[in-house]
Design a protein around this motif. Sequence first.
Motif, PDB file in Angstrom:
ATOM      1  N   ILE A 121    -119.807  39.310  58.460  1.00 53.83           N
ATOM      2  CA  ILE A 121    -119.003  38.052  58.448  1.00 53.83           C
ATOM      3  C   ILE A 121    -118.315  37.940  59.757  1.00 53.83           C
ATOM      4  N   TYR A 122    -117.976  39.333  60.245  1.00 56.46           N
ATOM      5  CA  TYR A 122    -116.972  39.499  61.451  1.00 56.46           C
ATOM      6  C   TYR A 122    -118.236  39.309  62.671  1.00 56.46           C
ATOM      7  N   GLU A 123    -119.257  39.721  62.549  1.00 60.41           N
ATOM      8  CA  GLU A 123    -120.467  39.419  63.604  1.00 60.41           C
ATOM      9  C   GLU A 123    -120.786  37.840  63.659  1.00 60.41           C
ATOM     10  N   PHE A 124    -120.588  37.100  62.620  1.00 68.04           N
ATOM     11  CA  PHE A 124    -121.002  35.895  62.357  1.00 68.04           C
ATOM     12  C   PHE A 124    -119.670  35.342  63.265  1.00 68.04           C
ATOM     13  N   CYS A 125    -118.467  35.366  62.868  1.00 66.70           N
ATOM     14  CA  CYS A 125    -117.442  34.701  63.552  1.00 66.70           C
ATOM     15  C   CYS A 125    -117.451  34.947  64.938  1.00 66.70           C
ATOM     16  N   LYS A 126    -117.615  36.178  65.446  1.00 65.44           N
ATOM     17  CA  LYS A 126    -117.545  36.256  66.949  1.00 65.44           C
ATOM     18  C   LYS A 126    -118.588  35.646  67.551  1.00 65.44           C
ATOM     19  N   ARG A 127    -119.658  35.458  66.918  1.00 69.20           N
ATOM     20  CA  ARG A 127    -120.989  34.758  67.857  1.00 69.20           C
ATOM     21  C   ARG A 127    -120.618  33.242  67.753  1.00 69.20           C
ATOM     22  N   PHE A 128    -120.259  32.751  66.659  1.00 67.88           N
ATOM     23  CA  PHE A 128    -119.872  31.347  66.443  1.00 67.88           C
ATOM     24  C   PHE A 128    -118.468  30.669  66.685  1.00 67.88           C
ATOM     25  N   GLY A 129    -117.611  31.653  66.975  1.00 64.63           N
ATOM     26  CA  GLY A 129    -116.102  31.166  67.296  1.00 64.63           C
ATOM     27  C   GLY A 129    -115.415  30.828  65.898  1.00 64.63           C
ATOM     28  N   TYR A 130    -115.507  31.375  64.830  1.00 65.39           N
ATOM     29  CA  TYR A 130    -114.816  30.845  63.792  1.00 65.39           C
ATOM     30  C   TYR A 130    -113.576  32.222  63.718  1.00 65.39           C
ATOM     31  N   LYS A 131    -112.744  31.787  62.721  1.00 67.76           N
ATOM     32  CA  LYS A 131    -111.703  32.673  62.518  1.00 67.76           C
ATOM     33  C   LYS A 131    -111.157  32.506  60.960  1.00 67.76           C
ATOM     34  N   PRO A 132    -111.842  33.387  60.068  1.00 69.47           N
ATOM     35  CA  PRO A 132    -111.790  33.387  58.865  1.00 69.47           C
ATOM     36  C   PRO A 132    -110.107  33.443  58.238  1.00 69.47           C
ATOM     37  N   LEU A 133    -109.663  32.729  57.354  1.00 71.26           N
ATOM     38  CA  LEU A 133    -108.742  32.946  56.732  1.00 71.26           C
ATOM     39  C   LEU A 133    -108.682  33.607  55.298  1.00 71.26           C
ATOM     40  N   ILE A 134    -108.512  35.039  55.381  1.00 73.63           N
ATOM     41  CA  ILE A 134    -109.150  35.832  54.399  1.00 73.63           C
ATOM     42  C   ILE A 134    -108.221  36.097  53.200  1.00 73.63           C
ATOM     43  N   GLU A 135    -108.455  35.894  52.000  1.00 75.38           N
ATOM     44  CA  GLU A 135    -107.993  36.256  50.689  1.00 75.38           C
ATOM     45  C   GLU A 135    -108.636  37.243  49.928  1.00 75.38           C
ATOM     46  N   THR A 136    -108.270  38.292  49.571  1.00 76.61           N
ATOM     47  CA  THR A 136    -108.779  39.361  48.845  1.00 76.61           C
ATOM     48  C   THR A 136    -108.462  39.303  47.144  1.00 76.61           C
ATOM     49  N   VAL A 137    -109.348  38.880  46.403  1.00 79.70           N
ATOM     50  CA  VAL A 137    -109.231  38.934  44.900  1.00 79.70           C
ATOM     51  C   VAL A 137    -110.244  39.445  43.971  1.00 79.70           C
ATOM     52  N   ALA A 138    -110.071  39.270  43.125  1.00 79.87           N
ATOM     53  CA  ALA A 138    -111.046  39.918  41.963  1.00 79.87           C
ATOM     54  C   ALA A 138    -112.427  39.307  42.131  1.00 79.87           C
ATOM     55  N   TYR A 139    -113.513  40.022  41.759  1.00 79.24           N
ATOM     56  CA  TYR A 139    -114.796  39.468  41.973  1.00 79.24           C
ATOM     57  C   TYR A 139    -115.100  37.948  41.228  1.00 79.24           C
ATOM     58  N   ASP A 140    -114.303  37.932  39.888  1.00 77.25           N
ATOM     59  CA  ASP A 140    -114.453  36.680  39.344  1.00 77.25           C
ATOM     60  C   ASP A 140    -113.373  35.687  39.798  1.00 77.25           C
ATOM     61  N   ALA A 141    -112.674  36.051  40.695  1.00 79.61           N
ATOM     62  CA  ALA A 141    -111.657  35.112  41.212  1.00 79.61           C
ATOM     63  C   ALA A 141    -112.421  34.644  42.234  1.00 79.61           C
TER      64      ALA A 141
END
Length: 249
Positions: A167-187
Amino acid sequence: MTNFKELDGRVLAVSSGNASYENDFKRMFPNAQIKYFTNYFDTFVAVTKNLADGAFTFHSFEKALQESYPNLRSLATDKEIPIVAAFADGAPEQLRQDFDAFVESSLKSGLMDSLEDKWISGYPSADVVEFSNLPEGTSFKFAFDVMNPPYEYLKDGKYAGFEVALIYEFCKRFGYKPLIETVAYDAVVAGLSTGKFDMGIGDYGYTEERSEGMVFSKPYFMDRFAFMVLSPGKTEELTFAESMKQSFY
């Protein structure tokens, strides 16, 4: 056991989150008994306690799982499954198109192979992924579970893992900035279905059943079904230190 085919007729532990593979299990092991567990990690404990003969996972998890379950080893099968990212129905169409384009170009350029070598074959990597290094760009709501090595995990309090780096490489190449939230798998899955998140990762194996309720990217990695079984010479009895390590994990 030395071959996955010996699991037929045995008791197989499977997490409820992997119930969508039940038809595959029945084809591969028509005489096996499937026992479902709510918690993914309980399936491996069941093997160490001699309550099951094998616990379902993917082959790429072997090294990470053996850190916490040193008396288990992996029996990889010949059943391959494509690994994909997931999107909410209402996620920006451009985000999906850009990610698919990134996957396609990365498979051709060899970037995907290098990420696999570093984060999966080379687990645990000495590196972390610094999203703070990304310049400002188009934002999207992004979620994952950090308890999912070698795909997503924490190292020294920072993000690491194959899909995280992807995801980092994708964002770097296409100019995105992810708003990250870490949650449980089911969430993650629940948040995608309600539109709380635009995109999620978590070693999602593509199946037709799952595709009816989720929107998936193009596959970027092929994994194999595997089962964790007791290593030769091991019994269900663990040392006190091993038991404490598993309970803590």
